[in-house]
Scaffold this motif. Structure first.
Motif, PDB file in Angstrom:
ATOM      1  N   GLN A   1      70.943  13.320  51.620  1.00  0.00           N
ATOM      2  CA  GLN A   1      70.306  13.286  50.315  1.00  0.00           C
ATOM      3  C   GLN A   1      69.373  12.084  50.189  1.00  0.00           C
ATOM      4  OE1 GLN A   1      69.994  15.349  47.692  1.00  0.00           O
ATOM      5  NE2 GLN A   1      68.590  13.736  47.046  1.00  0.00           N
ATOM      6  N   GLN A   2      69.766  10.946  50.729  1.00  0.00           N
ATOM      7  CA  GLN A   2      68.915   9.767  50.706  1.00  0.00           C
ATOM      8  C   GLN A   2      67.614  10.028  51.471  1.00  0.00           C
ATOM      9  OE1 GLN A   2      71.158   6.437  52.187  1.00  0.00           O
ATOM     10  NE2 GLN A   2      72.807   6.744  50.707  1.00  0.00           N
ATOM     11  N   GLU A   3      67.712  10.730  52.587  1.00  0.00           N
ATOM     12  CA  GLU A   3      66.523  11.059  53.383  1.00  0.00           C
ATOM     13  C   GLU A   3      65.582  11.964  52.594  1.00  0.00           C
ATOM     14  OE1 GLU A   3      64.210  11.163  57.057  1.00  0.00           O
ATOM     15  OE2 GLU A   3      65.707   9.809  56.190  1.00  0.00           O
ATOM     16  N   ILE A   4      66.155  12.963  51.938  1.00  0.00           N
ATOM     17  CA  ILE A   4      65.343  13.890  51.168  1.00  0.00           C
ATOM     18  C   ILE A   4      64.662  13.171  50.003  1.00  0.00           C
ATOM     19  CG2 ILE A   4      65.414  15.933  49.679  1.00  0.00           C
ATOM     20  CD1 ILE A   4      67.657  16.997  51.442  1.00  0.00           C
ATOM     21  N   SER A   5      65.357  12.216  49.400  1.00  0.00           N
ATOM     22  CA  SER A   5      64.805  11.510  48.249  1.00  0.00           C
ATOM     23  C   SER A   5      63.589  10.663  48.618  1.00  0.00           C
ATOM     24  CB  SER A   5      65.874  10.618  47.608  1.00  0.00           C
ATOM     25  OG  SER A   5      66.208   9.527  48.446  1.00  0.00           O
ATOM     26  N   LYS A   6      63.406  10.382  49.910  1.00  0.00           N
ATOM     27  CA  LYS A   6      62.260   9.593  50.357  1.00  0.00           C
ATOM     28  C   LYS A   6      61.014  10.445  50.575  1.00  0.00           C
ATOM     29  CE  LYS A   6      65.223   6.369  52.951  1.00  0.00           C
ATOM     30  NZ  LYS A   6      65.559   5.895  54.313  1.00  0.00           N
ATOM     31  N   LEU A   7      61.187  11.757  50.586  1.00  0.00           N
ATOM     32  CA  LEU A   7      60.070  12.640  50.884  1.00  0.00           C
ATOM     33  C   LEU A   7      59.039  12.626  49.777  1.00  0.00           C
ATOM     34  CD1 LEU A   7      61.971  15.749  52.287  1.00  0.00           C
ATOM     35  CD2 LEU A   7      60.826  13.954  53.587  1.00  0.00           C
ATOM     36  N   LYS A   8      57.798  12.826  50.147  1.00  0.00           N
ATOM     37  CA  LYS A   8      56.724  12.925  49.173  1.00  0.00           C
ATOM     38  C   LYS A   8      56.839  14.252  48.429  1.00  0.00           C
ATOM     39  CE  LYS A   8      53.483  10.168  51.927  1.00  0.00           C
ATOM     40  NZ  LYS A   8      52.175  10.146  52.614  1.00  0.00           N
TER      41      LYS A   8
ATOM     42  N   LYS B   1      68.793  24.682  47.202  1.00  0.00           N
ATOM     43  CA  LYS B   1      69.525  23.863  48.164  1.00  0.00           C
ATOM     44  C   LYS B   1      69.476  22.375  47.810  1.00  0.00           C
ATOM     45  CE  LYS B   1      68.666  26.978  52.092  1.00  0.00           C
ATOM     46  NZ  LYS B   1      70.005  27.206  52.627  1.00  0.00           N
ATOM     47  N   VAL B   2      68.269  21.883  47.535  1.00  0.00           N
ATOM     48  CA  VAL B   2      68.107  20.449  47.338  1.00  0.00           C
ATOM     49  C   VAL B   2      68.729  19.979  46.030  1.00  0.00           C
ATOM     50  CG1 VAL B   2      66.433  18.576  47.161  1.00  0.00           C
ATOM     51  CG2 VAL B   2      66.063  20.409  48.798  1.00  0.00           C
ATOM     52  N   THR B   3      68.617  20.779  44.978  1.00  0.00           N
ATOM     53  CA  THR B   3      69.253  20.383  43.726  1.00  0.00           C
ATOM     54  C   THR B   3      70.769  20.405  43.848  1.00  0.00           C
ATOM     55  OG1 THR B   3      68.987  22.661  42.932  1.00  0.00           O
ATOM     56  CG2 THR B   3      67.370  21.030  42.189  1.00  0.00           C
ATOM     57  N   ALA B   4      71.314  21.367  44.573  1.00  0.00           N
ATOM     58  CA  ALA B   4      72.765  21.414  44.779  1.00  0.00           C
ATOM     59  C   ALA B   4      73.234  20.213  45.587  1.00  0.00           C
ATOM     60  CB  ALA B   4      73.153  22.715  45.484  1.00  0.00           C
ATOM     61  N   LEU B   5      72.511  19.886  46.646  1.00  0.00           N
ATOM     62  CA  LEU B   5      72.871  18.742  47.482  1.00  0.00           C
ATOM     63  C   LEU B   5      72.838  17.457  46.663  1.00  0.00           C
ATOM     64  CD1 LEU B   5      73.458  17.713  50.392  1.00  0.00           C
ATOM     65  CD2 LEU B   5      70.991  17.430  50.647  1.00  0.00           C
ATOM     66  N   SER B   6      71.822  17.307  45.840  1.00  0.00           N
ATOM     67  CA  SER B   6      71.695  16.103  45.030  1.00  0.00           C
ATOM     68  C   SER B   6      72.815  16.006  44.002  1.00  0.00           C
ATOM     69  CB  SER B   6      70.335  16.096  44.324  1.00  0.00           C
ATOM     70  OG  SER B   6      70.195  14.938  43.539  1.00  0.00           O
ATOM     71  N   LYS B   7      73.118  17.103  43.329  1.00  0.00           N
ATOM     72  CA  LYS B   7      74.172  17.088  42.315  1.00  0.00           C
ATOM     73  C   LYS B   7      75.518  16.728  42.926  1.00  0.00           C
ATOM     74  CE  LYS B   7      76.322  17.785  38.438  1.00  0.00           C
ATOM     75  NZ  LYS B   7      76.140  16.889  37.273  1.00  0.00           N
ATOM     76  N   LEU B   8      75.788  17.247  44.111  1.00  0.00           N
ATOM     77  CA  LEU B   8      77.084  17.008  44.757  1.00  0.00           C
ATOM     78  C   LEU B   8      77.211  15.606  45.328  1.00  0.00           C
ATOM     79  CD1 LEU B   8      77.532  20.409  46.647  1.00  0.00           C
ATOM     80  CD2 LEU B   8      78.911  19.589  44.729  1.00  0.00           C
ATOM     81  N   TYR B   9      76.126  15.080  45.919  1.00  0.00           N
ATOM     82  CA  TYR B   9      76.255  13.862  46.711  1.00  0.00           C
ATOM     83  C   TYR B   9      75.380  12.692  46.249  1.00  0.00           C
ATOM     84  CZ  TYR B   9      78.709  17.063  49.760  1.00  0.00           C
ATOM     85  OH  TYR B   9      79.593  17.983  50.256  1.00  0.00           O
TER      86      TYR B   9
ATOM     87  N   PRO C   1      74.274  12.218  42.475  1.00  0.00           N
ATOM     88  CA  PRO C   1      74.053  12.692  41.101  1.00  0.00           C
ATOM     89  C   PRO C   1      73.031  11.877  40.305  1.00  0.00           C
ATOM     90  CG  PRO C   1      76.215  11.657  41.320  1.00  0.00           C
ATOM     91  CD  PRO C   1      75.683  11.841  42.709  1.00  0.00           C
ATOM     92  N   ASN C   2      72.839  10.602  40.663  1.00  0.00           N
ATOM     93  CA  ASN C   2      71.859   9.789  39.943  1.00  0.00           C
ATOM     94  C   ASN C   2      70.431  10.283  40.152  1.00  0.00           C
ATOM     95  OD1 ASN C   2      73.838   8.072  38.907  1.00  0.00           O
ATOM     96  ND2 ASN C   2      73.716   6.680  40.649  1.00  0.00           N
ATOM     97  N   TYR C   3      70.197  10.906  41.299  1.00  0.00           N
ATOM     98  CA  TYR C   3      68.855  11.421  41.620  1.00  0.00           C
ATOM     99  C   TYR C   3      68.670  12.861  41.150  1.00  0.00           C
ATOM    100  CZ  TYR C   3      64.608  12.040  44.424  1.00  0.00           C
ATOM    101  OH  TYR C   3      63.319  12.263  44.824  1.00  0.00           O
ATOM    102  N   TYR C   4      69.760  13.507  40.811  1.00  0.00           N
ATOM    103  CA  TYR C   4      69.723  14.918  40.431  1.00  0.00           C
ATOM    104  C   TYR C   4      68.763  15.215  39.275  1.00  0.00           C
ATOM    105  CZ  TYR C   4      71.277  19.219  38.144  1.00  0.00           C
ATOM    106  OH  TYR C   4      71.317  20.446  37.517  1.00  0.00           O
ATOM    107  N   PRO C   5      68.764  14.454  38.163  1.00  0.00           N
ATOM    108  CA  PRO C   5      67.851  14.770  37.058  1.00  0.00           C
ATOM    109  C   PRO C   5      66.379  14.745  37.464  1.00  0.00           C
ATOM    110  CG  PRO C   5      69.542  13.223  36.341  1.00  0.00           C
ATOM    111  CD  PRO C   5      69.650  13.319  37.835  1.00  0.00           C
ATOM    112  N   ILE C   6      66.020  13.855  38.381  1.00  0.00           N
ATOM    113  CA  ILE C   6      64.634  13.763  38.831  1.00  0.00           C
ATOM    114  C   ILE C   6      64.238  15.015  39.606  1.00  0.00           C
ATOM    115  CG2 ILE C   6      63.011  12.433  40.237  1.00  0.00           C
ATOM    116  CD1 ILE C   6      64.771   9.977  39.690  1.00  0.00           C
ATOM    117  N   LEU C   7      65.085  15.404  40.556  1.00  0.00           N
ATOM    118  CA  LEU C   7      64.799  16.611  41.337  1.00  0.00           C
ATOM    119  C   LEU C   7      64.829  17.849  40.457  1.00  0.00           C
ATOM    120  CD1 LEU C   7      66.684  16.218  44.733  1.00  0.00           C
ATOM    121  CD2 LEU C   7      64.236  16.374  44.363  1.00  0.00           C
ATOM    122  N   ARG C   8      65.756  17.866  39.545  1.00  0.00           N
ATOM    123  CA  ARG C   8      65.893  19.001  38.631  1.00  0.00           C
ATOM    124  C   ARG C   8      64.576  19.253  37.900  1.00  0.00           C
ATOM    125  NH1 ARG C   8      67.058  20.649  33.495  1.00  0.00           N
ATOM    126  NH2 ARG C   8      68.950  21.902  33.151  1.00  0.00           N
TER     127      ARG C   8
END
Length: 210
Positions: A136-143, A158-166, A168-175
């Motif tokens: 999840q940290q790797e994905i959060s660095k992507l442009k 996939k990415v929102t589920a991964l963020s919510k599970l592992y 959660p602080n980044y989940y609202p941004i991806l959402r």
């Protein structure tokens, strides 16, 4: 240019490092209790013609099982699906850029260059990414434009589920980001409704990182 011949050429090398050839999918897989590492190849078109590009993939079982349970209409095989994949040329490590020109099929050092990459960087990256939090940290660095693709909807789930599970602080941004992308790309009302329903489920789901 033949993917099967390319895969067979590296079979012994990958098997020596714990990867088993999945003959039906023509990809190498290394299974872990909570997922698997995957190595596969695609033919791509570039300025210098066609070439074979390798991708490194990670499957996290909890993410794939969550999606197929909550969103059965998503068109992917839950036993074969990959949570996240990245091409060799897009990996963030600087050493990848140095050997980028050596990954072309007409390069006589092609085989050795690819093996050196996997030994020095590729296998290390895969070992790090099998950790869901690290992935999840790797994905959060992507442009932002890293998510612009033909399979945007599948990535959104996939990415929102991964963020919510592992993470959660980044989940609202991806959402919010995926909500905007799906609306801007004029997805069907059914697709948008399915994603909104999935987000509602995730909003009320306890994260694995909690």
């Amino acid at each position: 240019m033949n993917i099967k011949k390319e895969i067979i050429k590296y079979s012994k090398f990958f098997e020596e490092h714990g990867f088993k050839l999945n003959t039906s999918l023509l990809r190498f897989e290394k299974v872990f209790p909570h997922g698997k590492q995957v190595i596969y190849a695609n033919i791509t078109d570039g300025d210098n013609g066609k070439s074979i590009e390798y991708h490194l993939g990670i499957r996290i079982n909890t993410v794939e099982e969550l999606i197929i349970k909550q969103v059965p209409m998503v068109s992917f095989n839950p036993e074969q699906s990959i949570t996240f994949s990245q091409s060799l040329n897009k990996l963030r490590d600087s050493s990848t850029k140095k050997i980028k020109s050596l990954l072309k099929m007409n390069d006589p050092t092609n085989i050795h260059s690819k093996k050196d990459f996997f030994l020095n960087e590729g296998f290390k990256w895969l070992d790090q990414m099998i950790n869901p939090s690290r992935l999840q940290q790797e994905i959060s660095k992507l442009k932002e434009d890293s998510f612009e693709s033909h399979n945007l909807v599948e990535k959104a789930f996939k990415v929102t589920a991964l963020s919510k599970l592992y993470n959660p602080n980044y989940y609202p941004i991806l959402r919010q980001s995926f909500l905007e992308k799906i609306n801007c790309n004029e997805m069907t009302p059914f697709t948008i409704a399915s994603f909104l329903q999935f987000l509602n489920y995730l909003d009320n789901l306890k994260s694995e990182a909690a």
